[in-house]
Design an enzyme around this catalytic site. Sequence first.
Site, mmCIF file in Angstrom:
data_model
loop_
_atom_site.group_PDB
_atom_site.id
_atom_site.type_symbol
_atom_site.label_atom_id
_atom_site.label_comp_id
_atom_site.label_asym_id
_atom_site.label_seq_id
_atom_site.Cartn_x
_atom_site.Cartn_y
_atom_site.Cartn_z
ATOM 1 N N THR A 237 -9.910 -24.990 34.002
ATOM 2 C CA THR A 237 -9.130 -25.125 32.770
ATOM 3 C C THR A 237 -7.822 -25.864 33.046
ATOM 4 O O THR A 237 -7.413 -26.753 32.283
ATOM 5 C CB THR A 237 -8.826 -23.729 32.192
ATOM 6 O OG1 THR A 237 -10.052 -23.027 32.006
ATOM 7 C CG2 THR A 237 -8.104 -23.836 30.862
ATOM 8 N N ARG B 85 -16.815 -30.572 38.882
ATOM 9 C CA ARG B 85 -18.217 -30.383 39.242
ATOM 10 C C ARG B 85 -19.050 -29.974 38.034
ATOM 11 O O ARG B 85 -18.532 -29.489 37.029
ATOM 12 C CB ARG B 85 -18.337 -29.301 40.321
ATOM 13 C CG ARG B 85 -17.725 -29.677 41.656
ATOM 14 C CD ARG B 85 -17.627 -28.459 42.555
ATOM 15 N NE ARG B 85 -16.719 -27.462 41.991
ATOM 16 C CZ ARG B 85 -16.696 -26.188 42.351
ATOM 17 N NH1 ARG B 85 -17.526 -25.744 43.263
ATOM 18 N NH2 ARG B 85 -15.826 -25.359 41.801
ATOM 19 N N LYS C 143 -20.354 -15.204 36.394
ATOM 20 C CA LYS C 143 -19.167 -16.049 36.346
ATOM 21 C C LYS C 143 -19.031 -16.818 35.034
ATOM 22 O O LYS C 143 -17.940 -17.109 34.562
ATOM 23 C CB LYS C 143 -19.198 -17.040 37.523
ATOM 24 C CG LYS C 143 -17.983 -17.947 37.611
ATOM 25 C CD LYS C 143 -18.078 -18.841 38.855
ATOM 26 C CE LYS C 143 -16.871 -19.754 38.966
ATOM 27 N NZ LYS C 143 -16.834 -20.776 37.922
ATOM 28 N N ALA D 64 -18.297 -23.531 46.751
ATOM 29 C CA ALA D 64 -17.303 -23.607 47.828
ATOM 30 C C ALA D 64 -17.404 -22.445 48.800
ATOM 31 O O ALA D 64 -16.835 -22.509 49.880
ATOM 32 C CB ALA D 64 -15.898 -23.658 47.242
ATOM 33 N N PHE E 211 -13.187 -22.128 44.088
ATOM 34 C CA PHE E 211 -12.602 -20.860 44.519
ATOM 35 C C PHE E 211 -11.172 -21.042 45.026
ATOM 36 O O PHE E 211 -10.465 -21.945 44.584
ATOM 37 C CB PHE E 211 -13.498 -20.169 45.546
ATOM 38 C CG PHE E 211 -14.839 -19.762 44.986
ATOM 39 C CD1 PHE E 211 -14.927 -18.958 43.866
ATOM 40 C CD2 PHE E 211 -16.018 -20.188 45.575
ATOM 41 C CE1 PHE E 211 -16.160 -18.590 43.330
ATOM 42 C CE2 PHE E 211 -17.253 -19.830 45.053
ATOM 43 C CZ PHE E 211 -17.318 -19.031 43.942
ATOM 44 N N TRP F 293 -4.327 -23.528 27.864
ATOM 45 C CA TRP F 293 -5.464 -22.823 27.248
ATOM 46 C C TRP F 293 -5.213 -22.647 25.759
ATOM 47 O O TRP F 293 -6.110 -22.838 24.945
ATOM 48 C CB TRP F 293 -5.642 -21.447 27.919
ATOM 49 C CG TRP F 293 -6.849 -20.703 27.426
ATOM 50 C CD1 TRP F 293 -8.112 -20.736 27.943
ATOM 51 C CD2 TRP F 293 -6.908 -19.807 26.301
ATOM 52 N NE1 TRP F 293 -8.955 -19.930 27.212
ATOM 53 C CE2 TRP F 293 -8.242 -19.344 26.196
ATOM 54 C CE3 TRP F 293 -5.971 -19.355 25.371
ATOM 55 C CZ2 TRP F 293 -8.656 -18.452 25.213
ATOM 56 C CZ3 TRP F 293 -6.383 -18.466 24.385
ATOM 57 C CH2 TRP F 293 -7.707 -18.023 24.311
#
Length: 559
Positions: free
Chosen positions: A76, A97, A108, A276, A304, A412
Amino acid sequence: MTSVQSDIEIARAAAKKPIMEIGAALGIPADQLVPYGHDKAKVSADFIGSLSGRPDGKLILVTAVNPTPAGEGKTTTTVGLGDGLNRIGKRAIVCVREPSLGPCFGMKGGAAGGGYAQVVPMDDINLHFTGDFHAITAAHNLLSALIDNHLYWGNALGVDSRRVVWRRALDMNDRALRDMVCGLGGASNGFPRQTGFDITVASEIMAILCLASDLEDLERRLGDIIVAYRHDKSPVFARDLKADGAMTVLLKDAMQPNLVQTLENNPAFVHGGPFANIAHGCNSVVATRTALKLADYVVTEAGFGADLGAEKFFNIKCRKAGLKPAAAVIVATIRALKMNGGVAKADLGHENVDAVKAGCANLGRHIENVKQFGVPAIVAINHFSGDTDREIDAVRDYVARFGEEAIVCRHWEKGSAGIVDLAEKVVELAETGHAQFAPLYPDEMSLFGKMETVVKRIYRGAEAVAEPTVLDQLSQWEAAGYGHLPVCMAKTQYSFSTDPTALGAPNDHTVAIREVRLSAGAGFVVAITGQIMTMPGLPRTPAAETIHLDDRGQIEGLF
């Protein structure tokens, strides 16, 4: 009380531009874009090749503290910063990604950003998108099929069926497939042997696609994959099975970067998706290099916390691709810092300045680690509505001890308008030219020495340990000419240690390397530590249970 729209509701209401307009703004001719509908397209290899003589823009890495159930918002913030840079008049492109289906239907969720800092179309990006992951899965399993077919038809290469190291792949969390026996059912089904599945994002082919510079390099790397060993322990390569050509054909289109847009109609490349914690955690080199030729600023993220994603971004991706990052942004939330300071998730809504101060040790460790690579860093506090002024001030004061700044970001909620301060500070940081990037260890260091270096300097462990069989394997690979490769540490994302419950900034722990894998095609050696799995499982209540189509045929429950 006004209800807060979900990410997918916000994305669905986006005023998207035709993707050809997004490409045209970057100077990409329409005939050099391969459209996938009206809002996404692949950039042709011919156009990418034509950019080679252009100067590069500045590369900005977005990383984060160790992830917690409280949320950090790294993607974000990456998207928001890209929008913010464009808002202040810079030509910026976001590079992130592609999400894996496993986490989308697991715990997640997706990885297209959130709130008013998203890449769109969010639902397509989080699901099948342009088919890249399916192509990678198909190429991986084609190689698997060719191995067993070779064994069935006489095994002319002398493969030791007990030493086949190439597994199978599926882009879904399925713990039942971690270890299995294939070839059961009689002579017509081949020879029984032990194998298993990895999630597609952990496939070496995913890593290869993300590190290859072009199709020629891709085919060479695919041929370099070691699939098995003979009885004399000599390696069998994918090219020995004549698999590299067909695999390249399957991946031909997947190699081309995917162009989409943010909610504010700014360009974004969404391409590749290695995890990762079990791979190198960065988007593709092709997408990043292309963006650098087209923009003043390229904002990319690494998965991460900085102990995993940033370390591998610097030591693997930048080292191998010749990239030189100008600055790094470390994302933190007050909520995540409180969790690192010992607060339970249920109590995060209450002010707790002492817990914030205690949790800042995790943030400080990441600041120190990023600066070890010679890259200046700035902290982005991803704002939540429950954050208090005293808690924010505690973070600012702590970060100031490192000579750095912490900037509150409200992207956000407000999109680019909420992240202008960070965008301006990033430009200031990048333009001063203070970055002196260098990897953490030299190529000529031993493989175990590289692992020890990461353990001691990044994880702050006392030592790395491994069984004699692991050390012997590393020595054999060094003797075979692979000692120059970087290492890719597979470790829990939740802690600097291998214990996911050890939050904050643990010191002097022991990191046990229980297995090593040579990814000769990708160009690194994987060190598997602790209880990390290359095929995740689903949680007790997977997200898949709430994802459905509504009465209008629209997707609900995707986040």
